[in-house]
Design a protein around this motif. Structure first.
Motif, PDB file in Angstrom:
ATOM      1  N   UNK A 136     -36.188  -8.096 -81.320  1.00 21.79           N
ATOM      2  CA  UNK A 136     -37.262  -7.583 -82.143  1.00 21.79           C
ATOM      3  C   UNK A 136     -37.784  -6.296 -81.513  1.00 21.79           C
ATOM      4  N   UNK A 137     -37.972  -5.303 -82.332  1.00 19.38           N
ATOM      5  CA  UNK A 137     -38.505  -4.032 -81.853  1.00 19.38           C
ATOM      6  C   UNK A 137     -39.894  -3.794 -82.453  1.00 19.38           C
ATOM      7  N   UNK A 138     -40.551  -2.813 -81.927  1.00 17.55           N
ATOM      8  CA  UNK A 138     -41.863  -2.417 -82.449  1.00 17.55           C
ATOM      9  C   UNK A 138     -41.764  -2.087 -83.945  1.00 17.55           C
ATOM     10  N   UNK A 139     -40.663  -1.451 -84.348  1.00 20.53           N
ATOM     11  CA  UNK A 139     -40.482  -1.069 -85.752  1.00 20.53           C
ATOM     12  C   UNK A 139     -40.340  -2.260 -86.694  1.00 20.53           C
ATOM     13  N   UNK A 140     -40.001  -3.418 -86.156  1.00 21.14           N
ATOM     14  CA  UNK A 140     -39.848  -4.621 -86.981  1.00 21.14           C
ATOM     15  C   UNK A 140     -41.187  -5.266 -87.341  1.00 21.14           C
ATOM     16  N   UNK A 141     -42.243  -4.932 -86.628  1.00 17.33           N
ATOM     17  CA  UNK A 141     -43.514  -5.657 -86.772  1.00 17.33           C
ATOM     18  C   UNK A 141     -44.123  -5.604 -88.182  1.00 17.33           C
ATOM     19  N   UNK A 142     -44.064  -4.481 -88.909  1.00 14.03           N
ATOM     20  CA  UNK A 142     -44.616  -4.534 -90.276  1.00 14.03           C
ATOM     21  C   UNK A 142     -43.921  -5.571 -91.156  1.00 14.03           C
ATOM     22  N   UNK A 143     -42.593  -5.687 -91.040  1.00 12.76           N
ATOM     23  CA  UNK A 143     -41.882  -6.690 -91.839  1.00 12.76           C
ATOM     24  C   UNK A 143     -42.166  -8.098 -91.319  1.00 12.76           C
ATOM     25  N   UNK A 144     -42.313  -8.245 -90.014  1.00 13.03           N
ATOM     26  CA  UNK A 144     -42.684  -9.545 -89.446  1.00 13.03           C
ATOM     27  C   UNK A 144     -44.030  -9.985 -90.019  1.00 13.03           C
ATOM     28  N   UNK A 145     -44.983  -9.078 -90.096  1.00 15.96           N
ATOM     29  CA  UNK A 145     -46.302  -9.410 -90.648  1.00 15.96           C
ATOM     30  C   UNK A 145     -46.189  -9.827 -92.114  1.00 15.96           C
ATOM     31  N   UNK A 146     -45.346  -9.156 -92.881  1.00 17.35           N
ATOM     32  CA  UNK A 146     -45.154  -9.517 -94.294  1.00 17.35           C
ATOM     33  C   UNK A 146     -44.554 -10.914 -94.420  1.00 17.35           C
ATOM     34  N   UNK A 147     -43.574 -11.217 -93.588  1.00 15.31           N
ATOM     35  CA  UNK A 147     -42.936 -12.536 -93.636  1.00 15.31           C
ATOM     36  C   UNK A 147     -43.941 -13.619 -93.250  1.00 15.31           C
ATOM     37  N   UNK A 148     -44.758 -13.344 -92.243  1.00 16.77           N
ATOM     38  CA  UNK A 148     -45.783 -14.316 -91.852  1.00 16.77           C
ATOM     39  C   UNK A 148     -46.706 -14.615 -93.037  1.00 16.77           C
ATOM     40  N   UNK A 149     -47.115 -13.574 -93.764  1.00 16.75           N
ATOM     41  CA  UNK A 149     -47.994 -13.745 -94.934  1.00 16.75           C
ATOM     42  C   UNK A 149     -47.345 -14.638 -95.985  1.00 16.75           C
ATOM     43  N   UNK A 150     -46.028 -14.466 -96.183  1.00 16.85           N
ATOM     44  CA  UNK A 150     -45.305 -15.270 -97.173  1.00 16.85           C
ATOM     45  C   UNK A 150     -45.184 -16.728 -96.729  1.00 16.85           C
ATOM     46  N   UNK A 151     -44.998 -16.936 -95.435  1.00 16.98           N
ATOM     47  CA  UNK A 151     -44.606 -18.248 -94.926  1.00 16.98           C
ATOM     48  C   UNK A 151     -45.759 -19.190 -94.619  1.00 16.98           C
ATOM     49  N   UNK A 152     -46.926 -18.671 -94.303  1.00 13.84           N
ATOM     50  CA  UNK A 152     -47.984 -19.516 -93.763  1.00 13.84           C
ATOM     51  C   UNK A 152     -49.253 -19.519 -94.595  1.00 13.84           C
ATOM     52  N   UNK A 153     -49.951 -20.649 -94.506  1.00 10.75           N
ATOM     53  CA  UNK A 153     -51.284 -20.765 -95.084  1.00 10.75           C
ATOM     54  C   UNK A 153     -52.223 -19.820 -94.338  1.00 10.75           C
ATOM     55  N   UNK A 154     -53.251 -19.382 -95.011  1.00 15.45           N
ATOM     56  CA  UNK A 154     -54.222 -18.457 -94.427  1.00 15.45           C
ATOM     57  C   UNK A 154     -54.796 -18.975 -93.112  1.00 15.45           C
ATOM     58  N   UNK A 155     -55.024 -20.272 -93.017  1.00 17.04           N
ATOM     59  CA  UNK A 155     -55.656 -20.860 -91.830  1.00 17.04           C
ATOM     60  C   UNK A 155     -54.853 -20.631 -90.555  1.00 17.04           C
ATOM     61  N   UNK A 156     -53.547 -20.434 -90.656  1.00 19.06           N
ATOM     62  CA  UNK A 156     -52.729 -20.290 -89.452  1.00 19.06           C
ATOM     63  C   UNK A 156     -52.117 -18.893 -89.290  1.00 19.06           C
ATOM     64  N   UNK A 157     -52.545 -17.948 -90.097  1.00 18.64           N
ATOM     65  CA  UNK A 157     -52.055 -16.572 -89.927  1.00 18.64           C
ATOM     66  C   UNK A 157     -52.611 -15.981 -88.639  1.00 18.64           C
ATOM     67  N   UNK A 158     -51.763 -15.258 -87.918  1.00 15.20           N
ATOM     68  CA  UNK A 158     -52.205 -14.589 -86.697  1.00 15.20           C
ATOM     69  C   UNK A 158     -52.296 -13.088 -86.962  1.00 15.20           C
TER      70      UNK A 158
END
Length: 160
Positions: free
Chosen positions: A1-23
């Motif tokens: 994982x690189x620094x450039x991957x982080x925006x897409x990582x954040x998008x995937x987290x939003x898709x995958x998790x309930x609001x209560x467990x988003x970091x």
């Protein structure tokens, strides 16, 4: 994982998790920085489609939601903190492939266990990968598990 991957990582987290467990993005950046050799992404034609954050730990030590990773010198466990797959990539075996890669690394480093916190009814998925509930936690780590604010189960896999 690189620094450039982080925006897409954040998008995937939003898709995958309930609001209560988003970091937050700052927590995600800290996760990557704490063990960069144990932070992976999978890519498809559209870019990053899954990610996995891990770090060395000890069985029974639960990282609280949004808490710092603590990697002890005498680690016996690879802690899988966060695995998420983009909805467009679901069902392609990408999550299990990332876990397999992580467990190979753990075995290479002679770790005896892998552990994680299962959320959002993911226990059957983790059970298929060899994890089982580990209910015996000391009080501070039981409190860390409770920090997830949704049903969460600590699970352990014995590595051979």
């Amino acid at each position: 994982m690189t620094e450039n991957d982080l925006p897409q990582v954040m998008e995937i987290q939003q898709q995958a998790y309930e609001t209560a467990v988003l970091e937050s993005e700052s927590v995600i950046r800290a996760r990557r920085s704490s063990s960069p050799q144990l932070a992976w992404v999978a890519e498809d034609a559209s870019g990053v489609c899954a990610y996995l954050f891990c770090y060395p730990s000890q069985v029974g030590q639960v990282t609280p939601l949004d808490g710092d990773f603590n990697s002890p010198a005498d680690a016996d466990c690879l802690y899988l903190h966060d695995l998420a797959v983009a909805s467009r990539a679901a069902g392609r075996g990408i999550g299990p492939a990332l876990v397999k890669q992580a467990l190979q690394r753990a075995r290479h480093h002679q770790l005896r266990y892998s552990a994680l916190v299962s959320v959002q009814d993911s226990q059957p998925f983790w059970s298929r990968l060899g994890y089982a509930e580990h209910a015996e936690l000391d009080p501070p780590h039981a409190e860390h598990l409770a920090s997830y604010c949704i049903p969460a189960t600590y699970m352990v896999c014995h590595l051979n």
